[in-house]
Design an enzyme around this catalytic site. Structure first.
Site, short mmCIF file in Angstrom:
data_model
loop_
_atom_site.label_atom_id
_atom_site.label_comp_id
_atom_site.label_asym_id
_atom_site.label_seq_id
_atom_site.Cartn_x
_atom_site.Cartn_y
_atom_site.Cartn_z
N SER A 153 56.93 44.75 97.64
CA SER A 153 57.23 44.18 96.32
C SER A 153 56.89 45.25 95.29
CB SER A 153 56.35 42.95 96.08
OG SER A 153 56.34 42.60 94.72
N TYR A 166 48.18 38.74 95.82
CA TYR A 166 49.57 39.04 96.17
C TYR A 166 49.82 40.53 96.09
CZ TYR A 166 54.67 38.97 96.20
OH TYR A 166 55.99 39.21 96.51
#
Ligand code: NAP
Length: 246
Positions: A153, A166
């Protein structure tokens, strides 16, 4: 969008396992890989979602899929070993792994981040990918052309406030991918890379950006060219890379 036109038979006779295959990007990858000839092992925690993807694959006339219901947050080393034994018995090898399952956790400062949620995010996003890879490596070694893809990501490349576990899990995923790719560098039959999908119209994106118009982001189906490229033979010499789907 990453430019690649996949030949129709790109993944003919391939055995590919996808985690988080019941929804979002994982579902789109399952259908896309199956449409290009692969037999898909659909892994996820929600059986009804996996069944629905299984049915879609069957209705389209693609190779019959298999379903593994497993919660990656609680799965133990024994669960992964059992999974590997089942796959060995059913298929004899694994040609591809798409580590796609992931959770967002909460968006909050490190100072107040709940340690329980922190551990859940790390478990699902990175620890389980490590354990699953470790359990399946002997099966990918039996493939003449294996590809392992991790999901990264933008949050895993530059640290940004409030992205907490995350972001850290995605930095760790990039690290895991690089270490494994370097360890397998001598083996021309296996490659290890990562994909950063970029903003994509899924439930996770909607949870992270509730005020955003979902239509402003591409669908999971639209970002499939890079997923096909890295899983298929045209990326045979690509190893240790983290590429952007958009
Ligand atoms: N969408 C984006 O904009 C974006 C951007 C960058 C990176 N990514 C990454 O892309 C990947 C796919 O994300 P997505 O947007 O498609 O998210 P999503 O729609 O939320 O899908 C995530 C998938 O992971 C599964 N999953 C979650 N926890 C699990 C667990 N404990 N055990 C097994 N499966 C579990 C979910 O299953 P259930 O449906 O059963 O919960 C779901 O199928 C993730 O790694 C994410 O971090 C997405």
């Amino acid at each position: 969008m990453y430019e690649y036109q996949a030949p129709e038979n790109l993944l003919q006779d391939k055995i590919i396992l996808i985690t988080g295959a019941g929804s979002g990007i994982g579902r789109a990858a399952a259908l896309s890989y199956a449409a290009h000839g692969a037999t898909i092992i659909l892994l996820g925690r929600t059986e009804e979602k996996l069944n629905a993807v299984y049915d879609e694959i069957e209705a389209a006339g693609y190779p019959q899929a298999a379903i593994i219901t497993l919660n990656l947050e609680t799965a133990s080393e024994t669960d992964f070993d059992n999974l590997a034994a089942t796959l060995e018995q059913e298929f004899g090898r694994v040609d591809g792994i798409l580590h796609n399952a992931g959770i967002l956790g909460v968006r909050t400062p490190i100072e107040s981040y709940d340690p329980i949620i922190w551990q859940q995010v790390m478990q699902v996003n990175v620890n389980s990918a490590f354990m699953l890879t470790q359990a399946l490596l002997s099966l990918t070694n039996d493939s003449e052309d294996a590809s392992i893809i991790f999901t990264s990501s933008g949050a895993g490349r530059t640290g940004k406030a409030f992205w907490g576990a995350y972001a850290v899990s995605k930095f760790a995923t990039e690290g895991l991918m690089q270490v494994l790719a370097d360890e397998l560098e001598h083996n021309p039959n296996i490659r290890v890379n990562a994909i950063n999908p970029g903003a994509t119209r899924t439930d996770m994106r909607a949870n992270a950006y509730p005020a955003e118009n979902p239509e402003s982001n591409p669908t999971p189906e639209e970002i499939m060219p890079l997923y096909l490229y890295l899983m298929g033979r045209d990326s045979r010499t690509v190893n240790g890379q983290s590429l952007n789907a958009q």
